[in-house]
Design a protein around this motif. Structure first.
Motif, PDB file in Angstrom:
ATOM      1  N   SER A  73       0.828  -1.199   0.000  1.00  0.00           N
ATOM      2  CA  SER A  73       0.000   0.000   0.000  1.00  0.00           C
ATOM      3  C   SER A  73       0.870   1.260   0.000  1.00  0.00           C
ATOM      4  CB  SER A  73      -0.928  -0.022   1.209  1.00  0.00           C
ATOM      5  OG  SER A  73      -1.812   1.053   1.174  1.00  0.00           O
ATOM      6  N   ARG A  74       1.957   1.236   0.754  1.00  0.00           N
ATOM      7  CA  ARG A  74       2.881   2.369   0.795  1.00  0.00           C
ATOM      8  C   ARG A  74       3.519   2.605  -0.577  1.00  0.00           C
ATOM      9  NH1 ARG A  74       4.384   1.661   5.499  1.00  0.00           N
ATOM     10  NH2 ARG A  74       5.792  -0.074   5.180  1.00  0.00           N
ATOM     11  N   ARG A  75       3.903   1.524  -1.264  1.00  0.00           N
ATOM     12  CA  ARG A  75       4.481   1.657  -2.605  1.00  0.00           C
ATOM     13  C   ARG A  75       3.450   2.234  -3.575  1.00  0.00           C
ATOM     14  NH1 ARG A  75       6.591  -3.365  -1.381  1.00  0.00           N
ATOM     15  NH2 ARG A  75       5.026  -4.404  -2.669  1.00  0.00           N
ATOM     16  N   SER A  76       2.220   1.767  -3.472  1.00  0.00           N
ATOM     17  CA  SER A  76       1.160   2.294  -4.338  1.00  0.00           C
ATOM     18  C   SER A  76       0.959   3.784  -4.090  1.00  0.00           C
ATOM     19  CB  SER A  76      -0.158   1.553  -4.106  1.00  0.00           C
ATOM     20  OG  SER A  76      -0.057   0.213  -4.499  1.00  0.00           O
ATOM     21  N   ARG A  77       0.886   4.177  -2.820  1.00  0.00           N
ATOM     22  CA  ARG A  77       0.701   5.592  -2.487  1.00  0.00           C
ATOM     23  C   ARG A  77       1.845   6.423  -3.035  1.00  0.00           C
ATOM     24  NH1 ARG A  77       0.995   7.237   3.595  1.00  0.00           N
ATOM     25  NH2 ARG A  77       3.138   6.835   3.082  1.00  0.00           N
ATOM     26  N   GLU A  78       3.075   5.948  -2.890  1.00  0.00           N
ATOM     27  CA  GLU A  78       4.233   6.697  -3.388  1.00  0.00           C
ATOM     28  C   GLU A  78       4.225   6.778  -4.907  1.00  0.00           C
ATOM     29  OE1 GLU A  78       6.125   8.624  -1.562  1.00  0.00           O
ATOM     30  OE2 GLU A  78       4.872   7.931   0.095  1.00  0.00           O
ATOM     31  N   SER A  79       3.805   5.712  -5.590  1.00  0.00           N
ATOM     32  CA  SER A  79       3.703   5.741  -7.058  1.00  0.00           C
ATOM     33  C   SER A  79       2.654   6.747  -7.515  1.00  0.00           C
ATOM     34  CB  SER A  79       3.356   4.351  -7.604  1.00  0.00           C
ATOM     35  OG  SER A  79       4.406   3.459  -7.384  1.00  0.00           O
ATOM     36  N   LEU A  80       1.535   6.772  -6.826  1.00  0.00           N
ATOM     37  CA  LEU A  80       0.482   7.733  -7.161  1.00  0.00           C
ATOM     38  C   LEU A  80       0.944   9.166  -6.892  1.00  0.00           C
ATOM     39  CD1 LEU A  80      -2.593   5.783  -5.775  1.00  0.00           C
ATOM     40  CD2 LEU A  80      -2.182   6.382  -8.191  1.00  0.00           C
ATOM     41  N   ARG A  81       1.603   9.389  -5.778  1.00  0.00           N
ATOM     42  CA  ARG A  81       2.115  10.726  -5.467  1.00  0.00           C
ATOM     43  C   ARG A  81       3.107  11.184  -6.526  1.00  0.00           C
ATOM     44  NH1 ARG A  81       3.554  10.469   1.017  1.00  0.00           N
ATOM     45  NH2 ARG A  81       1.465  10.977   1.803  1.00  0.00           N
ATOM     46  N   ALA A  82       4.036  10.307  -6.885  1.00  0.00           N
ATOM     47  CA  ALA A  82       5.037  10.674  -7.893  1.00  0.00           C
ATOM     48  C   ALA A  82       4.366  10.988  -9.230  1.00  0.00           C
ATOM     49  CB  ALA A  82       6.054   9.547  -8.051  1.00  0.00           C
ATOM     50  N   ALA A  83       3.375  10.188  -9.599  1.00  0.00           N
ATOM     51  CA  ALA A  83       2.683  10.402 -10.873  1.00  0.00           C
ATOM     52  C   ALA A  83       1.931  11.725 -10.886  1.00  0.00           C
ATOM     53  CB  ALA A  83       1.724   9.241 -11.149  1.00  0.00           C
ATOM     54  N   VAL A  84       1.197  12.033  -9.808  1.00  0.00           N
ATOM     55  CA  VAL A  84       0.430  13.275  -9.803  1.00  0.00           C
ATOM     56  C   VAL A  84       1.361  14.484  -9.794  1.00  0.00           C
ATOM     57  CG1 VAL A  84       0.042  13.577  -7.300  1.00  0.00           C
ATOM     58  CG2 VAL A  84      -1.678  14.378  -8.949  1.00  0.00           C
ATOM     59  N   LEU A  85       2.466  14.413  -9.076  1.00  0.00           N
ATOM     60  CA  LEU A  85       3.406  15.533  -9.062  1.00  0.00           C
ATOM     61  C   LEU A  85       4.028  15.746 -10.440  1.00  0.00           C
ATOM     62  CD1 LEU A  85       5.085  14.961  -5.595  1.00  0.00           C
ATOM     63  CD2 LEU A  85       3.707  16.953  -6.275  1.00  0.00           C
ATOM     64  N   LEU A  86       4.384  14.675 -11.107  1.00  0.00           N
ATOM     65  CA  LEU A  86       4.961  14.785 -12.448  1.00  0.00           C
ATOM     66  C   LEU A  86       3.940  15.348 -13.430  1.00  0.00           C
ATOM     67  CD1 LEU A  86       7.420  14.162 -14.288  1.00  0.00           C
ATOM     68  CD2 LEU A  86       6.212  12.065 -14.874  1.00  0.00           C
ATOM     69  N   LEU A  87       2.753  14.771 -13.449  1.00  0.00           N
ATOM     70  CA  LEU A  87       1.734  15.189 -14.409  1.00  0.00           C
ATOM     71  C   LEU A  87       1.207  16.593 -14.120  1.00  0.00           C
ATOM     72  CD1 LEU A  87      -0.175  11.805 -14.754  1.00  0.00           C
ATOM     73  CD2 LEU A  87       1.408  12.839 -16.407  1.00  0.00           C
ATOM     74  N   ALA A  88       1.062  16.945 -12.848  1.00  0.00           N
ATOM     75  CA  ALA A  88       0.548  18.270 -12.480  1.00  0.00           C
ATOM     76  C   ALA A  88       1.552  19.376 -12.797  1.00  0.00           C
ATOM     77  CB  ALA A  88       0.160  18.309 -11.005  1.00  0.00           C
ATOM     78  N   GLY A  89       2.785  19.003 -13.069  1.00  0.00           N
ATOM     79  CA  GLY A  89       3.790  19.980 -13.479  1.00  0.00           C
ATOM     80  C   GLY A  89       3.601  20.454 -14.901  1.00  0.00           C
ATOM     81  N   SER A  90       2.837  19.701 -15.681  1.00  0.00           N
ATOM     82  CA  SER A  90       2.624  20.083 -17.085  1.00  0.00           C
ATOM     83  C   SER A  90       1.150  20.178 -17.470  1.00  0.00           C
ATOM     84  CB  SER A  90       3.326  19.085 -18.007  1.00  0.00           C
ATOM     85  OG  SER A  90       2.817  17.781 -17.794  1.00  0.00           O
ATOM     86  N   THR A  91       0.265  19.726 -16.589  1.00  0.00           N
ATOM     87  CA  THR A  91      -1.170  19.749 -16.857  1.00  0.00           C
ATOM     88  C   THR A  91      -1.883  20.401 -15.680  1.00  0.00           C
ATOM     89  OG1 THR A  91      -0.964  17.652 -18.060  1.00  0.00           O
ATOM     90  CG2 THR A  91      -3.188  18.301 -17.380  1.00  0.00           C
ATOM     91  N   PRO A  92      -2.718  21.419 -15.943  1.00  0.00           N
ATOM     92  CA  PRO A  92      -3.463  22.008 -14.824  1.00  0.00           C
ATOM     93  C   PRO A  92      -4.245  20.930 -14.077  1.00  0.00           C
ATOM     94  CG  PRO A  92      -3.738  23.328 -16.803  1.00  0.00           C
ATOM     95  CD  PRO A  92      -3.041  22.056 -17.224  1.00  0.00           C
ATOM     96  N   ILE A  93      -4.296  21.039 -12.775  1.00  0.00           N
ATOM     97  CA  ILE A  93      -4.936  20.010 -11.957  1.00  0.00           C
ATOM     98  C   ILE A  93      -6.397  19.827 -12.325  1.00  0.00           C
ATOM     99  CG2 ILE A  93      -5.538  21.487  -9.997  1.00  0.00           C
ATOM    100  CD1 ILE A  93      -4.266  17.832  -9.844  1.00  0.00           C
ATOM    101  N   THR A  94      -7.051  20.881 -12.800  1.00  0.00           N
ATOM    102  CA  THR A  94      -8.465  20.771 -13.196  1.00  0.00           C
ATOM    103  C   THR A  94      -8.645  19.911 -14.437  1.00  0.00           C
ATOM    104  OG1 THR A  94      -8.293  22.826 -14.449  1.00  0.00           O
ATOM    105  CG2 THR A  94      -9.132  22.982 -12.176  1.00  0.00           C
ATOM    106  N   GLU A  95      -7.581  19.669 -15.181  1.00  0.00           N
ATOM    107  CA  GLU A  95      -7.647  18.850 -16.393  1.00  0.00           C
ATOM    108  C   GLU A  95      -7.058  17.453 -16.198  1.00  0.00           C
ATOM    109  OE1 GLU A  95      -5.872  21.011 -19.633  1.00  0.00           O
ATOM    110  OE2 GLU A  95      -6.886  22.869 -19.035  1.00  0.00           O
TER     111      GLU A  95
END
Length: 183
Positions: A5-27
Motif C-alpha cells: 500500500s505504501r508503494r502504491s501511495r508513493e507511485s500515485l504521489r510521484a505520478a500526480v506531481l509529475l503530471l501536475a507539473g505540465s497539466t493544470p490540476i483541473t484537467e
C-alpha cells in the motif's frame, strides 16, 4: 500501512506531481495518473478521492519534510525559506493548481502546514508570544490562523509574479508579518 500500500501511495504521489507539473490540476484525470503510475483506478480511489486531493497529499508530504528545519534554527526566516524553496521547486505544480487562487485542498494543505509550523515555533520560543496570546488559547489560534492565511496569500502572489527570488520573497513576507513572530 503495509509495504504494498505504501508503494502504491508513493507511485500515485510521484505520478500526480509529475503530471501536475505540465497539466493544470483541473484537467488531470484519475485515469491518466493511474496509467502513469501503473496502477488501477480502484487502487487510486483507495488512496484519494480526486486528483486534487492526491496532489494535496503529495505536496503535504514534501512540505512536512521541508518544515523539519524549524526545531533546528533560531530564525523563523529559515522556515519561511524552506517552505518557499519547496514552492519554487514545485512552482509549475502550484501554478497549475491556481485558477486564480490555489485549489482548495492544496491551499488547505499549505495553511495547515504553516499553522503547524507557527504553533511549533511559538512552543519552541515561548518568550516571543505576547501575553494576550500566551494566556488565551483562542486568541493564539486567531493569531496563527491570521499569519498562516496571510502567508498563503503572499505565496499565491509570489507564484503569480513568476519571481523566483526566494530571499526577496522571504524578506517581504517577514516584513508583512506581525513583529512579535520575528523576535
Amino acid at each position: 500501512m503495509d509495504a504494498r500500500s505504501r508503494r502504491s501511495r508513493e507511485s500515485l504521489r510521484a505520478a500526480v506531481l509529475l503530471l501536475a507539473g505540465s497539466t493544470p490540476i483541473t484537467e488531470l484525470t484519475a485515469s491518466a495518473i493511474c496509467v502513469h503510475a501503473g496502477l488501477t483506478r480502484d487502487t487510486f480511489y483507495r488512496h484519494a478521492d480526486s486528483p486534487v486531493s492526491l496532489l494535496a497529499d503529495a505536496l503535504s508530504a514534501e512540505i512536512d519534510a521541508a518544515m523539519t528545519v524549524l526545531p533546528h534554527t533560531d530564525a523563523i526566516g529559515d522556515g519561511e525559506r524552506a517552505l518557499l524553496e519547496h514552492v519554487r521547486r514545485r512552482a509549475d505544480v502550484y501554478r497549475g493548481a491556481m485558477h486564480p487562487l490555489l485549489a482548495a485542498p492544496v491551499r488547505s494543505t499549505l495553511e495547515r502546514s504553516i499553522r503547524a509550523g507557527l504553533v511549533l515555533w511559538a512552543e519552541l520560543h515561548p518568550a516571543i508570544v505576547p501575553s494576550e496570546f500566551a494566556t488565551d488559547a483562542a486568541a493564539m489560534r486567531i493569531a496563527v490562523a491570521y499569519a498562516a492565511a496571510g502567508t498563503v496569500g503572499a505565496i499565491e502572489e509570489w507564484l503569480r509574479s513568476e519571481d523566483d527570488d526566494i530571499e526577496r520573497a522571504v524578506r517581504l513576507i517577514l516584513a508583512a508579518s506581525p513583529e512579535w513572530w520575528l523576535r
